[in-house]
Motif scaffolding. Structure first.
Motif, PDB file in Angstrom:
ATOM      1  N   THR A   1       0.854  -1.188   0.000  1.00 22.04           N
ATOM      2  CA  THR A   1       0.000   0.000   0.000  1.00 22.04           C
ATOM      3  C   THR A   1       0.887   1.234   0.000  1.00 22.04           C
ATOM      4  O   THR A   1       2.122   1.143   0.000  1.00 22.04           O
ATOM      5  N   SER A   2       0.229   2.393   0.009  1.00 20.94           N
ATOM      6  CA  SER A   2       0.965   3.654   0.077  1.00 20.94           C
ATOM      7  C   SER A   2       1.475   3.865   1.503  1.00 20.94           C
ATOM      8  O   SER A   2       0.741   3.641   2.473  1.00 20.94           O
ATOM      9  N   PRO A   3       2.745   4.273   1.667  1.00 20.89           N
ATOM     10  CA  PRO A   3       3.276   4.447   3.025  1.00 20.89           C
ATOM     11  C   PRO A   3       2.800   5.723   3.710  1.00 20.89           C
ATOM     12  O   PRO A   3       3.038   5.887   4.911  1.00 20.89           O
ATOM     13  N   THR A   4       2.128   6.612   2.984  1.00 18.34           N
ATOM     14  CA  THR A   4       1.766   7.909   3.567  1.00 18.34           C
ATOM     15  C   THR A   4       0.269   8.061   3.812  1.00 18.34           C
ATOM     16  O   THR A   4      -0.152   9.062   4.387  1.00 18.34           O
ATOM     17  N   GLY A   5      -0.547   7.125   3.389  1.00 18.69           N
ATOM     18  CA  GLY A   5      -1.984   7.274   3.535  1.00 18.69           C
ATOM     19  C   GLY A   5      -2.485   6.822   4.895  1.00 18.69           C
ATOM     20  O   GLY A   5      -1.734   6.317   5.747  1.00 18.69           O
TER      21      GLY A   5
END
Length: 489
Positions: free
Chosen positions: A164-168
């Motif tokens: 997944t996205s690391p910042t969401g």
């Protein structure tokens, strides 16, 4: 005849073309007119957006894509060069309605005009859904969504991989939920979740987790979660790409797909082993609740103890029931008490009768001198008949001497002082009749070494020499006993 017009009807009967004075319409070559037409078309239609249905889509070995755009009345050929085709967010297929952006040009080799497509998009959500259904049907026909391909999720995975996205907010929700339910080691593979290149990154991440060694420096996860937050169908389109679907279906690790919200469905959900409506729900599917496990273990332990004690309790109940059915102990002892009383009475009567009979026999015996002399005479005769010869007396004495000699030999063998005659010494000390250990000897202040011909006092180690033994006072001799009394033997 007027010959000033080059389009005069009379010129049609000429056999050989000629140029006249003032004629400025020289004939053009095919290449010249094709080049002029190409310039005119490209200048006039340098940027156009066309909407139509794809037809005859094919990808050449060079990577270029050739196709045709059509509607109900016309067909326009199109070409998409390799670089532009590689950046497409979807796979062009026949029957798909698209909006193509590019420029019109001509192809002199075939006297055709065509569009060089620089950008292609699906024409509306309806067309996008149609493409989705078509891709789904094709992949389903290959068996990628078959139920028998689904694998069971591990009950308590030691390591979980998250793509997944690391910042969401998705990764924070997953980590927080895992920490609450069952703290587990998590490895995050950061990827783009939408836009250009997102599908390739997701597919590479899934395959990368599967390529890890189980005992490597980075442990291979026991479970994968492919997650993304909610969004429109365009935002989630990366998870409908064929490369992502195939990577998930071919993964050696069980996969949970948690893309979008509960109402969102992607092809990745069909290929995964388990679909979660939300990323938080995926974390709940991945691990059990630790508190519930502890409570379950406690309950199982209690049930186990009850099962172990149940036979004991049943035995106690049966024993108590049988004990209640037993008659009282007084009732059991009554027959024996009655028999004991009967036997006691019989014994008393027997003793009385025997004493009476004894008195009668004693009364019948008359001890007269004649009876005594007869008994004495019989005794003398028996004594005379028993001849005491020397062998009869010597044989028991010889047997006794042999047994005594055997005991003496055994005593000599077991005598602890017998080895002293062979050069050994017996070590002793006060309170220790025999010392056989070096540590015990070192702890004594004085030792006695006994030899066959006497004993000496020694001091172990650096201890001072022993003081000379104080001579014991001689015992007073008792006066000789009076020998006036004769000896028995």
């Amino acid at each position: 005849m007027n010959r000033n017009s080059p389009f005069d009807d009379d010129s049609s009967d000429r056999l050989v073309a000629t140029s006249e004075a003032g004629d400025n319409s020289a004939p053009l070559s095919i290449s010249e007119i094709s080049a002029a037409l190409k310039r005119t078309v490209e200048d006039r239609f340098g940027y156009v957006r066309l909407r139509g249905e794809l037809s005859g889509v094919k990808r050449a070995a060079s990577g270029h894509v050739y196709l045709a755009l059509k509607d109900e009345k016309a067909v326009l050929d199109g070409v998409m060069w390799k670089g532009t085709a590689g950046r497409l967010a979807f796979r062009p297929e026949d029957g798909l309605e698209v909006v193509a952006t590019g420029k019109l040009t001509t192809y002199p080799g075939r006297s055709k005009y065509q569009i060089v497509i620089e950008r292609m998009e699906i024409a509306g959500e309806g067309a996008l859904l149609a493409l989705l259904e078509k891709t789904k049907a094709r992949l389903e026909a290959e068996g990628l969504f078959a139920p028998e391909r689904k694998r069971a999720l591990p009950f308590a995975p030691r390591t979980i991989g998250v793509v997944t996205s690391p910042t969401g907010a998705v990764i924070r929700d997953i980590l927080h939920r895992l920490e609450d339910r069952f703290p587990t080691h998590v490895i995050v593979w950061p990827v783009l979740v939408q836009g250009e290149g997102a599908a390739k990154q997701v597919a590479d991440a899934v395959r990368g987790f599967g390529a890890l060694e189980p005992d490597g420096s980075v442990p291979r996860p026991d479970l994968l979660i492919v997650a993304r937050g909610g969004g429109s169908i365009e935002d989630l389109w990366s998870f409908n790409e064929e490369m992502v679907v195939r990577a998930v279906a071919e993964s050696p690790i069980p996969v949970i797909s948690a893309v979008g919200h509960e109402t969102d469905t992607t092809l990745c959900d069909y290929a995964a082993d388990k679909r979660a409506p939300t990323p938080t729900a995926a974390a709940e599917m991945a691990v059990p609740v630790l508190r519930d496990l502890v409570a379950t273990l406690d309950d199982l332990g209690l049930r186990q103890r009850k099962v172990v004690m149940r036979p004991v309790e049943l035995g106690r109940e049966r024993l108590a029931a049988r004990a209640d059915r037993l008659p009282p102990i007084e009732q059991l002892l009554q027959p024996y008490a009655q028999r004991l009383d009967d036997l006691g009475e019989r014994l008393r009567r027997g003793l009385v009768d025997r004493a009476a009979k004894g008195r009668e026999r004693l009364a019948d015996l008359r001890l007269s001198p004649a009876i005594l002399r007869g008994n004495l005479r019989d005794a003398r005769q028996r004594l005379a008949s028993a001849r005491l010869t020397p062998p009869l007396v010597q044989r028991p004495l010889a047997d006794g001497r042999q047994r005594l000699a055997a005991l003496e030999r055994l005593r000599l063998q077991l005598d602890p002082k017998a080895p002293l005659k062979r050069g050994y010494a017996l070590v002793s000390a006060e309170g220790h009749p025999v010392i056989a250990s070096r540590d015990v000897a070192a702890a004594q202040s004085r030792l006695t070494l006994e030899f066959a011909d006497g004993s000496v006092q020694v001091a172990p180690g650096d201890a001072p020499p022993p003081a000379p033994a104080t001579p014991r006072p001689k015992k007073r001799s008792r006066p000789a006993a009076d020998d006036s009394q004769g000896k028995l033997l």
